[in-house]
Design a protein around this motif. Structure first.
Motif, PDB file in Angstrom:
ATOM      1  N   THR A 140       2.827  -4.814 -18.080  1.00 26.49           N
ATOM      2  CA  THR A 140       3.740  -4.973 -17.326  1.00 26.49           C
ATOM      3  C   THR A 140       4.177  -3.930 -16.179  1.00 26.49           C
ATOM      4  O   THR A 140       4.483  -4.108 -14.919  1.00 26.49           O
ATOM      5  N   ALA A 141       4.400  -2.708 -16.971  1.00 32.78           N
ATOM      6  CA  ALA A 141       4.835  -1.490 -16.151  1.00 32.78           C
ATOM      7  C   ALA A 141       3.945  -1.304 -14.886  1.00 32.78           C
ATOM      8  O   ALA A 141       4.246  -0.858 -13.649  1.00 32.78           O
ATOM      9  N   GLU A 142       2.696  -1.363 -15.258  1.00 34.97           N
ATOM     10  CA  GLU A 142       1.642  -0.978 -14.061  1.00 34.97           C
ATOM     11  C   GLU A 142       1.666  -2.230 -12.913  1.00 34.97           C
ATOM     12  O   GLU A 142       1.355  -1.808 -11.735  1.00 34.97           O
TER      13      GLU A 142
ATOM     14  N   VAL B   5       2.323  -1.562  -9.034  1.00 35.45           N
ATOM     15  CA  VAL B   5       1.113  -2.044  -7.883  1.00 35.45           C
ATOM     16  C   VAL B   5       1.963  -3.123  -7.019  1.00 35.45           C
ATOM     17  O   VAL B   5       1.668  -3.342  -5.875  1.00 35.45           O
ATOM     18  N   ALA B   6       2.799  -3.981  -7.549  1.00 30.64           N
ATOM     19  CA  ALA B   6       3.637  -4.911  -6.824  1.00 30.64           C
ATOM     20  C   ALA B   6       4.500  -4.155  -5.796  1.00 30.64           C
ATOM     21  O   ALA B   6       4.755  -4.818  -4.615  1.00 30.64           O
ATOM     22  N   GLN B   7       5.130  -3.146  -6.156  1.00 31.20           N
ATOM     23  CA  GLN B   7       6.064  -2.589  -5.475  1.00 31.20           C
ATOM     24  C   GLN B   7       5.254  -1.873  -4.208  1.00 31.20           C
ATOM     25  O   GLN B   7       5.515  -1.598  -2.945  1.00 31.20           O
ATOM     26  N   GLN B   8       3.844  -1.344  -4.526  1.00 33.12           N
ATOM     27  CA  GLN B   8       2.990  -1.095  -3.425  1.00 33.12           C
ATOM     28  C   GLN B   8       2.742  -2.124  -2.336  1.00 33.12           C
ATOM     29  O   GLN B   8       2.506  -1.963  -1.278  1.00 33.12           O
ATOM     30  N   ALA B   9       2.437  -3.246  -3.158  1.00 34.14           N
ATOM     31  CA  ALA B   9       1.944  -4.461  -2.409  1.00 34.14           C
ATOM     32  C   ALA B   9       2.849  -4.803  -1.209  1.00 34.14           C
ATOM     33  O   ALA B   9       2.765  -5.158  -0.123  1.00 34.14           O
ATOM     34  N   TYR B  10       4.177  -4.593  -1.696  1.00 29.50           N
ATOM     35  CA  TYR B  10       5.565  -5.083  -0.947  1.00 29.50           C
ATOM     36  C   TYR B  10       5.476  -4.070   0.360  1.00 29.50           C
ATOM     37  O   TYR B  10       5.896  -4.551   1.317  1.00 29.50           O
ATOM     38  N   LEU B  11       5.167  -3.026   0.265  1.00 27.91           N
ATOM     39  CA  LEU B  11       5.161  -1.945   1.738  1.00 27.91           C
ATOM     40  C   LEU B  11       4.213  -2.555   2.581  1.00 27.91           C
ATOM     41  O   LEU B  11       4.469  -2.116   3.789  1.00 27.91           O
ATOM     42  N   PHE B  12       3.182  -3.169   2.220  1.00 32.38           N
ATOM     43  CA  PHE B  12       2.325  -3.790   3.156  1.00 32.38           C
ATOM     44  C   PHE B  12       2.611  -4.943   3.715  1.00 32.38           C
ATOM     45  O   PHE B  12       2.011  -5.415   4.818  1.00 32.38           O
ATOM     46  N   LYS B  13       3.692  -5.854   3.191  1.00 29.01           N
ATOM     47  CA  LYS B  13       3.868  -7.212   3.893  1.00 29.01           C
ATOM     48  C   LYS B  13       4.595  -6.814   5.082  1.00 29.01           C
ATOM     49  O   LYS B  13       5.739  -5.939   5.641  1.00 29.01           O
ATOM     50  N   GLY B  14       4.467  -8.024   6.086  1.00 29.90           N
ATOM     51  CA  GLY B  14       5.265  -8.049   7.270  1.00 29.90           C
ATOM     52  C   GLY B  14       6.727  -8.534   6.736  1.00 29.90           C
ATOM     53  O   GLY B  14       6.833  -9.505   6.101  1.00 29.90           O
TER      54      GLY B  14
ATOM     55  N   ASP C  33      12.523  -8.990  -3.766  1.00 28.74           N
ATOM     56  CA  ASP C  33      12.002  -8.593  -4.940  1.00 28.74           C
ATOM     57  C   ASP C  33      10.474  -8.599  -4.917  1.00 28.74           C
ATOM     58  O   ASP C  33       9.892  -9.388  -4.841  1.00 28.74           O
ATOM     59  N   PRO C  34       9.949  -7.189  -4.831  1.00 22.09           N
ATOM     60  CA  PRO C  34       8.288  -7.179  -4.548  1.00 22.09           C
ATOM     61  C   PRO C  34       7.636  -7.652  -5.869  1.00 22.09           C
ATOM     62  O   PRO C  34       6.528  -8.099  -5.503  1.00 22.09           O
ATOM     63  N   THR C  35       8.339  -7.915  -6.732  1.00 25.01           N
ATOM     64  CA  THR C  35       7.694  -8.347  -8.172  1.00 25.01           C
ATOM     65  C   THR C  35       7.667  -9.783  -8.224  1.00 25.01           C
ATOM     66  O   THR C  35       7.020 -10.415  -9.231  1.00 25.01           O
ATOM     67  N   LEU C  36       8.130 -10.632  -7.156  1.00 27.57           N
ATOM     68  CA  LEU C  36       8.297 -12.188  -7.234  1.00 27.57           C
ATOM     69  C   LEU C  36       7.201 -12.613  -6.993  1.00 27.57           C
ATOM     70  O   LEU C  36       7.072 -13.999  -7.060  1.00 27.57           O
ATOM     71  N   GLN C  37       6.076 -11.936  -6.304  1.00 29.39           N
ATOM     72  CA  GLN C  37       5.099 -12.668  -5.987  1.00 29.39           C
ATOM     73  C   GLN C  37       3.663 -12.550  -6.817  1.00 29.39           C
ATOM     74  O   GLN C  37       2.600 -12.895  -6.369  1.00 29.39           O
TER      75      GLN C  37
END
Length: 262
Positions: free
Chosen positions: A102-104, A108-117, A257-261
């Motif tokens: 979960t922590a990892e 990664v989800a936080q990182q993914a959020y940075l690349f979103k439009g 919330d970047p973890t919602l996806q």
């Protein structure tokens, strides 16, 4: 396809126009501590667009060939390389979550959020200092507050001047649009004259097209490298484009919330 996604009452999609000569941008600096005295020319003078970029690494840009999105802003077709990078990272996050890491997965989800439009808004006003039109670039939250004030005074909009201000810092910045109650007392003769000048003609939405940095796919790919993403995972390399036969799964979920996806 326009770089803007909604127009007017929907937050405005500006029509793309061809220009023989480059025009000077009407976008003005709007740092914290800035205040403009303005005229709201119309309740519809705003435009939504989806911006990409990572603070401190990649300056904000819009894709030359934007993704197709539904009414809620979800990517439905033609994802950009940044959309594809975000989608891939969200899949990585889901795999980690399914594996009990979960922590990892959240990292990664936080990182993914940075690349979103992410949606941003251009809003146009008449500047009472110069008598010319200006554009301000706002986040969704900032624009929401400004639009609420405009709608509140919509019936009197052609008779009122406002102060547009930004205060605070970082994620705590606040943008306010406050009515100037006594225009005779609080405006100079020049500002009152410019108030009338600003109301003489409607805002030209074509002016929004010169306010943003537009990046083609090659530039977006370079930006991914600068941002630290392994473009080889997308089958890309510098100087190459998306393989024509590659099947792409577009991002179909979105949330603050970047973890919602995943």
């Amino acid at each position: 396809m326009s770089i803007f996604t909604k127009r007017g009452a929907e937050a405005v999609t500006a029509a793309t126009t061809e220009e023989e000569e480059a025009k000077e941008s009407i976008l003005v600096p709007f740092n914290s501590g800035t205040t403009y005295k303005v005229r709201v020319k119309s309740v519809d003078d705003s435009a939504e667009y989806y911006a990409y970029g990572i603070f401190g690494k990649v300056n904000t840009f819009v894709p030359a060939n934007p993704s197709e999105r539904n009414a809620k802003g979800f990517v439905t077709a033609n994802p950009t390389v940044w959309d594809r990078a975000a989608d891939l990272l969200y899949k990585d996050a889901k795999a980690l979550k399914d594996a009990g890491k979960t922590a990892e997965a959240e990292k990664v989800a936080q990182q993914a959020y940075l690349f979103k439009g992410k949606p941003r808004y251009l809003m146009a006003f008449g500047n009472l200092e110069t008598g010319e039109d200006i554009a301000i670039d706002l986040t969704k939250k900032q624009a929401s507050g400004v639009m609420a004030t405009i709608n509140k005074y919509a019936k009197k909009i052609d008779k009122m001047a406002f102060e547009l201000s930004k205060t605070g810092s970082s994620t705590s910045t606040v943008v306010t649009l406050s009515p100037i109650i006594d225009m005779d007392e609080d405006l100079t003769d020049e500002e009152r004259a410019n108030f009338e000048k600003c109301g003489e003609k409607p805002f030209d939405f074509a002016n929004f097209e010169d306010c943003l940095f537009v990046a083609d796919e090659a530039e977006q790919t370079k930006n991914l490298v600068v941002a630290g993403f392994d473009i080889g995972r997308l089958g890309l390399s510098i100087g190459a484009t998306t393989p024509a036969d590659e099947e792409v799964t577009p991002i179909t979920e979105e949330g603050e919330d970047p973890t919602l996806q995943f």
